[in-house]
Write a protein that holds these residues in place. Structure first.
Motif, PDB file in Angstrom:
ATOM      1  N   PRO A  41     -16.876 -21.679  -8.611  1.00 20.58           N
ATOM      2  CA  PRO A  41     -15.531 -20.643  -8.203  1.00 20.58           C
ATOM      3  C   PRO A  41     -15.038 -21.381  -7.546  1.00 20.58           C
ATOM      4  N   SER A  42     -15.649 -22.281  -6.678  1.00 20.44           N
ATOM      5  CA  SER A  42     -15.613 -22.460  -5.510  1.00 20.44           C
ATOM      6  C   SER A  42     -14.466 -23.709  -5.064  1.00 20.44           C
ATOM      7  N   LEU A  43     -14.815 -24.810  -6.396  1.00 23.19           N
ATOM      8  CA  LEU A  43     -14.114 -25.375  -6.699  1.00 23.19           C
ATOM      9  C   LEU A  43     -12.030 -25.389  -6.615  1.00 23.19           C
ATOM     10  N   VAL A  44     -11.184 -24.779  -7.198  1.00 26.97           N
ATOM     11  CA  VAL A  44      -9.940 -24.660  -6.849  1.00 26.97           C
ATOM     12  C   VAL A  44      -9.794 -25.006  -5.273  1.00 26.97           C
ATOM     13  N   GLU A  45     -10.342 -24.018  -4.449  1.00 20.72           N
ATOM     14  CA  GLU A  45      -9.910 -24.008  -3.223  1.00 20.72           C
ATOM     15  C   GLU A  45     -10.740 -25.264  -2.571  1.00 20.72           C
TER      16      GLU A  45
END
Length: 116
Positions: free
Chosen positions: A40-44
């Protein structure tokens, strides 16, 4: 140069500043291969890295579904799909070359359809 989810931010900045060409952002910890879900933190994390450099950023490891393409296209300059293509080639190894190329082409078109 490679930047991973576990690369400390100060080191990622040093990598970005000393690199030429493009940065390869490894999307997941662990080994390469197809994934059903990406962190879930990939885009950020990629968005943060983008703010640190003008170099193109390509994301690889685990990219295998149109949903991945749609999620990552806004922050990536390129997506690297390796294992999913290799698996398709291996599964079709006994088929004629034209059939293998057609299968891989259809798979690539399926991934690209997420950009429409």
């Amino acid at each position: 140069e490679l930047v991973t989810p576990t690369t400390p931010r100060d080191r990622a900045v040093r990598i970005a500043r000393s690199s030429t060409g493009f940065l390869y952002y490894v999307s997941v910890t662990g080994i390469t291969g197809e994934r059903t879900q990406l962190p879930p933190s990939l885009v950020e994390n990629v968005g943060w890295l983008r703010a640190q450099t003008d170099l193109p950023i390509c994301i690889g490891f685990g990219i295998s579904q149109p949903e991945h393409v749609k999620l990552l296209a806004p922050v990536a300059d390129g997506l690297i799909v390796g294992s999913a293509v290799v698996r398709r080639v291996a599964e079709a190894a006994a088929r004629p070359r034209a059939a293998v190329l057609a299968d891989v082409g259809e798979y690539a078109a399926h991934l690209l359809s997420a950009l429409a």
